[in-house]
Design a protein around this motif. Sequence first.
Motif, mmCIF file in Angstrom:
data_model
loop_
_atom_site.group_PDB
_atom_site.id
_atom_site.type_symbol
_atom_site.label_atom_id
_atom_site.label_comp_id
_atom_site.label_asym_id
_atom_site.label_seq_id
_atom_site.Cartn_x
_atom_site.Cartn_y
_atom_site.Cartn_z
ATOM 1 N N PRO A 76 0.809 -1.226 0.000
ATOM 2 C CA PRO A 76 0.000 0.000 0.000
ATOM 3 C C PRO A 76 0.840 1.275 0.000
ATOM 4 N N ALA A 77 2.144 1.142 0.254
ATOM 5 C CA ALA A 77 3.015 2.324 0.292
ATOM 6 C C ALA A 77 3.213 2.886 -1.110
ATOM 7 N N LYS A 78 3.501 4.172 -1.163
ATOM 8 C CA LYS A 78 3.803 4.830 -2.437
ATOM 9 C C LYS A 78 5.226 4.503 -2.843
ATOM 10 N N VAL A 79 5.470 4.347 -4.151
ATOM 11 C CA VAL A 79 6.769 3.929 -4.668
ATOM 12 C C VAL A 79 7.352 5.033 -5.546
ATOM 13 N N VAL A 80 8.622 5.338 -5.314
ATOM 14 C CA VAL A 80 9.378 6.269 -6.159
ATOM 15 C C VAL A 80 10.506 5.475 -6.802
ATOM 16 N N LEU A 81 10.612 5.521 -8.116
ATOM 17 C CA LEU A 81 11.633 4.780 -8.862
ATOM 18 C C LEU A 81 12.825 5.685 -9.156
ATOM 19 N N ALA A 82 14.012 5.190 -8.852
ATOM 20 C CA ALA A 82 15.241 5.950 -9.127
ATOM 21 C C ALA A 82 16.197 5.074 -9.919
ATOM 22 N N VAL A 83 16.872 5.676 -10.890
ATOM 23 C CA VAL A 83 17.858 4.977 -11.719
ATOM 24 C C VAL A 83 19.222 5.549 -11.380
ATOM 25 N N ASN A 84 20.066 4.747 -10.762
ATOM 26 C CA ASN A 84 21.355 5.186 -10.252
ATOM 27 C C ASN A 84 22.455 5.014 -11.311
ATOM 28 N N LYS A 85 23.597 5.654 -11.037
ATOM 29 C CA LYS A 85 24.822 5.555 -11.828
ATOM 30 C C LYS A 85 24.694 6.237 -13.189
ATOM 31 N N LEU A 86 23.832 7.269 -13.236
ATOM 32 C CA LEU A 86 23.773 8.144 -14.408
ATOM 33 C C LEU A 86 24.641 9.354 -14.092
ATOM 34 N N ASP A 87 25.926 9.213 -14.397
ATOM 35 C CA ASP A 87 26.920 10.187 -13.935
ATOM 36 C C ASP A 87 27.108 11.376 -14.873
ATOM 37 N N ASN A 88 26.464 11.337 -16.037
ATOM 38 C CA ASN A 88 26.575 12.442 -16.995
ATOM 39 C C ASN A 88 25.271 13.231 -16.986
ATOM 40 N N PRO A 89 25.254 14.423 -16.384
ATOM 41 C CA PRO A 89 23.995 15.172 -16.287
ATOM 42 C C PRO A 89 23.429 15.578 -17.633
ATOM 43 N N ALA A 90 24.266 15.569 -18.671
ATOM 44 C CA ALA A 90 23.790 15.964 -20.002
ATOM 45 C C ALA A 90 23.099 14.818 -20.727
#
Length: 434
Positions: free
Chosen positions: A113-127
């Motif tokens: 029942p908790a809300k889920v936030v998805l994060a994608v790690n190791k994207l080291d190039n902000p562009a």
Amino acid sequence: MSRLPVVAVVGAPNVGKSSLINRILRRRDAVVSDQPGTTRDRSYNRADWAGAEFDLVDTGGMVPRAKVGLESLVTLQARVAVEEADVILHLTDARLGPTEADAAIARELRRSPAKVVLAVNKLDNPADDTERHGFHSLGEGEPHAVSAIHGLGVGDLLDAVVALLPETPAEEDSDLPRLAIVGRPNVGKSTLLNRLLGAERAVVSEVAGTTTDAVAGEVEFETAGGRERYLLLDTAGVSKTARKASGVPYYSSLRTSGAIRRSDVSLLLVDAVEGVVAGDLRVAREIQESGRACGVLVNKRDLVSPDRLREVAEGVAARLTDLKPHSLPISALTGAGVEDVLPFASRVRAAYRLRVPTHEIAEFVNALVDRNAPPRGVKIRYATQTGTTPPRFTLFANRPDDLPDNYIRYVENALRERYDLWGVAVGVKARSSR
């Protein structure tokens, strides 16, 4: 009792959960390693962002297909964290792309029942964050691009998390006394913690060193004066090679040292079968050097005879002479004697916090001097308590430098006996009365 909202960070092994935790907390608290499975228990830390406070839970890598062994135990821990969470932060690895493990975890999280936030790690190039788009396939909404190592995108991620937190009243009684459960690997620390908490909060395994991170939980019990509450700290086992080790054993030993320093009372578990060994003495020395109080729990009493228990208790008294702690025989496995652990810790804490009126100390020391005067013409004119946690006392004498160490110890032992100062490093020093 009100509580802070809970945010659980979950994901497959080695996606960078502990690195993200450290980035959010702005300190190196979680153990970080390139080795999958470094984090095994779930650990709780208070975090804040944009004025909102919450409990941040670090978990071990989830392997949903695991049915037996350590992977299954670690996955169980993560599942318990999911059950407790108000918001779940599902972390994935951009370099691997969406994996079957990510998909299996997403399927489990959809049942929460908790809300889920998805994060994608190791994207080291902000562009260039195009790789995050492939994670839409997990069905958990917009993937947030982050680099835990460099801190990129973490602020935006936390904005999304905080926006989903429930509103809660201010937390009450946040400054609870802390009780650390310490000892050598595999003496039953996690089993005892689970007994005290009544929940499978710490991973229990026959593999020595299973507990890597400190795990906290709250307990309370009834006393004659009302109810007392404690924050429990579980710690990794301190092995004899920890001081020379690198990597996970080294950082785990630091976590144990940190738990001892943060505690008011440390409960040292001793194995009833093995008795007091060198490793126990090392931990006791660390407790003493940290200025903390100590009680000894002789675990596995169900495996030995009463004569053996008496022998171990005598060994505690004979070998831990600086702290002189009392011991309590228990069986964490069967629960025998565990009901006495918290009252036992409470008595040790009371000794640690002792404050005696000045006139009472002065009269007591005067009586000691009348019975056994110091040698070499030294005259003790006055005595007072000059500190607490642990208790410290000062003797004012005409020639303090000539007061022998054995007389100081005589006064210390008398004070310990009179005021039940067992398990604390009683400090007695002499100063000039001029």
